[in-house]
Design an enzyme around this catalytic site. Structure first.
Site, PDB file in Angstrom:
ATOM      1  N   ASP A 442       3.937  -4.579  -2.423  1.00 17.33           N
ATOM      2  CA  ASP A 442       3.714  -3.382  -2.402  1.00 17.33           C
ATOM      3  C   ASP A 442       1.887  -3.749  -1.403  1.00 17.33           C
ATOM      4  O   ASP A 442       1.685  -4.713  -1.396  1.00 17.33           O
ATOM      5  CB  ASP A 442       2.991  -2.621  -3.704  1.00 17.33           C
ATOM      6  N   GLU A 445      -1.789  -0.863   2.710  1.00 17.14           N
ATOM      7  CA  GLU A 445      -2.194   0.484   3.516  1.00 17.14           C
ATOM      8  C   GLU A 445      -3.377   0.712   3.093  1.00 17.14           C
ATOM      9  O   GLU A 445      -4.239   1.206   3.798  1.00 17.14           O
ATOM     10  CB  GLU A 445      -1.728   1.745   2.749  1.00 17.14           C
ATOM     11  N   ASP A 518       7.036   6.291  -3.409  1.00 15.56           N
ATOM     12  CA  ASP A 518       6.359   6.997  -3.901  1.00 15.56           C
ATOM     13  C   ASP A 518       6.691   8.389  -3.629  1.00 15.56           C
ATOM     14  O   ASP A 518       6.224   9.117  -3.533  1.00 15.56           O
ATOM     15  CB  ASP A 518       5.087   7.089  -4.490  1.00 15.56           C
TER      16      ASP A 518
END
Length: 791
Positions: A442, A445, A518
């Site tokens: 995950d 970024e 998400d």
């Protein structure tokens, strides 16, 4: 970034200079058989015109058949700081000049440089700036660089050229504008959730944790695909600004801050061929294990769970006939404030190795995945070792770079440091020792500079002093996922490594797989996710998944069930949520009816597992070509159908199955079928003839799922799929279904779940399926019939 204010004015605060002439054409200094164009920024009519002006150099070089590189340079003395994309990872093909020995030629049309099937032609008049890219056989014009299409810009605009002796107060840009033809559409540029056709959009390629309902993207890929049979790969990991028909309606403008801009133009002529050649440049997706295609179930994100919860979920799934191939432990397998320290919470999981072993021994799941990221919280055991040994990114004053976003005082693993990579791999190996088989990588970024307008004078120092922090922002996702993927591959072997990654840039497709981030629990978000998956597939990514049911919020039962149908026909399928569970009985108060969430999920999971002989064969093609398995845009299979380039609510699963998700609670759905005879998967007597739009109404157990003509569809044994999930002997008790097949053209290949080739099928002249004698058990052959080849 816009450099002009409409057609006539320069944007406020900008100075813009354009290449006006092509003053001289010489061989490129590299000696690779290319052409170097000296382009002054005003017309040269006399010797005096050569003084006190800027020039741009355009180097055009042949790369391999159908691919030319184009590099524009203002000041060539600027340092070429890394990181750089890892190009030609599988080896560079033979030089284009060996395909076309007369690569450079001159005629009345101008000077031409060919790279096999692709040619660039430069206008013979030096005062006419005109570079045309076209098929070498003259059959097709692709795009052009025309008047005022290549330039440089300063911001703010200098009032005196002597000011540019000190560039610290100025930003310098290089840009190109390629021509858009009438009706041309542009696709790709990563996982983008807005309009499928990018014409009319301003796009910044800058990785951001922005959800699925904005112009931000987790996966920014500097490649776009044109409906005219070519693609463009922009060889820059830093911020790239694109104005796709949005500064000038008839042009795609690409700009970067710096002294150089390089891109590759790739000619197909089909979009599949474009993607295959792009995969030569940046890499093909690696093979993923068969078990990864089965159903993944997670704990969800902030939900409360422990060992008993996990066992309860899996036992509940098994009792309802829902096979789970992978169970995923999300963030809170670790204690709060300690992410990522790679240590199971001892209160929740006192003996994780024994716990995981029990799950597998009881056949509640086949494999286990855990959540990780590269952000190391200062309250976790890993932080102090990583900080002391220099494994974390530092500020210019020597401090560890920290902030409190996400995890208190978190640092960032510096993957430019080989020792840090080895340390991180060692942490992962401890998880493998416990029984972890896959990793959800995950984040990745929020890497400094965090914002695209803060790319200069960043207060960070990477271990590799040759890298530019602005270029590291997007490229970090490549390094992060590469380290994790290679650790998995080293432990479990080639073809057995699999990630669940969120961030990406060009080249990250080599480390599958990626998921869509998400999304909200709404039909609109489901449609956003479809667009995101389609765009990522057209950016060279072969495998993709989505949070079934939506991540944010609690889906009502009807959305959950519609999303289940969509999600189980993606290449990979995972149930995941934020603050609510995604086990089906928690969605609808344990409705045990045929229309309840549990029965619907069981049906679609079984169908996915039965489709594995077909899916796995198609996946093998994906690893060979770079063409996505799913979501595969319809235009890849039907590039000559103009409508196919605008279909953003349906997709192909491989080359033969058309899927149209349902977005309405009523079950009503409208979809398009291209030319040909299409057969309903649910009823072989029901066919539709395209091209055309159709409307249907579906319950929760079906959706428009149509089989393309000339298909041999392989379906696994229902009992084996029900008992074993995605991994079983695909060659035993196989269903072989033939759909309107042309003898000699209809073919299919069967691989077993270990990746070994079993048999090639073909419909013979007698209409029979050849090759079935090599199968085991009872083979059920359905639909043996033929049609005549269509003109």
């Amino acid at each position: 970034m816009k450099f002009r204010d409409g057609m006539w004015l320069v944007a406020e605060g900008m100075r813009v200079e354009y290449a006006e002439d092509i003053h001289a054409i010489t061989p490129t200094p590299s000696g690779n058989g290319g052409l170097s164009l000296l382009c002054p920024t005003k017309h040269i009519r006399s010797r005096g015109d050569t003084l006190n002006l800027s020039t741009l150099t355009i180097d055009i070089e042949p790369e391999f058949d159908g691919v030319l590189s184009v590099e524009v340079t203002h000041w060539s003395g600027s340092v070429r700081r890394g990181p750089h994309f890892d190009l030609y990872p599988h080896g560079k093909p033979s030089p284009a000049n060996s395909i076309a020995p007369q690569a450079i030629s001159k005629s009345a049309s101008g000077t031409s440089l060919s790279s096999g099937s692709l040619t660039a032609t430069i206008h013979p008049d030096p005062h006419t700036f005109d570079i045309r890219f076209h098929a070498s056989d003259g059959s097709k014009h692709l795009t052009s660089l025309l008047s005022r299409s290549v330039g440089l810009a300063y911001s703010p605009a200098p009032s005196n050229p002597q000011q540019l002796g000190d560039m610290r107060d100025f930003k310098h840009y290089v840009f190109t504008q390629t021509q858009l033809a009438v009706g041309e559409s542009v696709h790709g540029l990563g996982e983008r959730f807005g309009a499928f056709n990018k014409v009319g959009q301003s796009i910044q390629l800058w990785n951001a944790d922005g959800g699925t309902s904005s112009d931000q993207a987790y996966k920014n890929v500097s490649f776009w695909l044109s409906s005219r049979g070519y693609g463009v790969f922009i060889d820059h990991p830093e911020l790239v600004d694109l104005e796709v028909g949005s500064e000038r309606c008839c042009r795609v403008q690409t700009s970067v801050a710096g002294q150089r801009l390089k891109w590759y133009i790739i000619y197909g002529p089909t979009p599949k061929e474009v993607l295959q050649k792009y995969a030569v440049l940046t890499g093909r997706p690696a093979r993923v294990p068969a078990w990864s295609f089965g159903l993944w179930l997670t704990t969800s994100f902030t939900t409360n769970y422990d060992e008993a919860t996990v066992s309860g979920f899996l036992e509940g799934m098994k009792s309802r006939g829902i096979g789970v191939d992978v169970f995923h432990y999300d963030c809170f397998w670790m204690k709060a404030f300690t992410w990522t320290d790679f240590v199971f919470d001892p209160l929740k999981f006192p003996d994780p190795k024994a716990s995981i072993a029990r799950l597998k021994e009881a056949r509640l799941c086949n494999k286990v995945c855990v959540w990780i990221n590269p952000y190391i919280a200062q309250h976790g055991a890993a932080f102090h070792e990583a900080a002391a040994k220099g494994y974390l990114l530092r500020r210019k004053n020597g401090d560890v770079w920290q902030w409190d976003m996400w995890q208190a005082g978190m640092g960032l693993v510096d993957f430019t440091n080989p020792a840090a990579c080895a340390w991180y791999t060692g942490c992962l190996n401890k998880l493998f020792d416990v029984g972890v088989d896959a990793l959800k990588t995950d984040f990745g970024e929020r890497v400094p500079p965090a914002l695209p307008n803060h790319t200069t004078d960043t207060d960070v120092v990477w271990f590799d002093s040759t890298v530019d922090p602005a270029k590291m922002h997007n490229f970090y996702s490549f390094l992060y996922n590469k380290v994790v993927y290679e650790a998995l591959e080293k432990r479990y072997g080639p073809g057995e490594a699999v990630l669940f990654a969120r961030s990406a840039c060009a080249g990250t497709q080599r480390f599958p797989l990626q998921w869509g981030g998400d999304c909200e629990s709404t039909p609109e978000a489901m449609a956003e996710s479809v667009r995101g998956g389609l765009s990522l597939g057209l950016s060279g990514f072969g495998f993709w998944s989505v949070d079934i049911g939506g991540f944010e919020g609690s889906p009502p039962p009807w959305i959950y069930k519609r999303w289940v149908a969509f999600g189980l026909l993606c290449s990979h399928s995972r149930l995941h949520g934020s603050n609510s569970y995604r086990v089906p009985w928690a969605i609808d108060d344990n409705d045990e009816s045929e229309e309840g969430c549990s029965k619907v999920l069981a049906k679609w999971t079984l169908l996915k597992n039965r489709l594995m002989p077909y899916i796995y064969s198609q996946a093998m093609k994906t690893t060979e070509t770079g063409v996505p398995l799913s979501l595969r845009a319809v235009c890849l299979e039907f590039p000559d159908d103009p409508t196919a380039w605008y279909l953003d609510r349906q997709f192909m699963l491989g080359e033969s199955l058309m899927v149209a998700p349902v977005f309405e609670e009523s079950g009503e759905v409208e979809f398009y079928l291209p030319k040909g005879t299409w057969t309903s998967f649910w009823d072989s007597s029901s066919t539709r003839v395209g091209p055309g739009w159709f409307k249907e109404k579906h319950g929760f157990g079906t959706l428009p799922l149509y089989v393309r003509e000339n298909t041999i569809l392989l379906l696994g044994c229902e009992e084996l799929a029900k008992e074993s999930g995605a991994v079983y002997d695909y060659a035993t008790d196989l269903d072989v279904q033939a759909y309107h097949c042309v003898p000699g053209q209809a073919k299919a290949t069967l691989y077993n779940s270990d990746g070994k080739h079993v048999v090639d099928f073909e419909v013979g002249e007698d209409g029979q399926v050849e090759g079935v004698h090599l199968l085991k058990g009872t083979t059920n052959i359905v639909g043996e019939h033929r049609i005549e080849a269509q003109p």
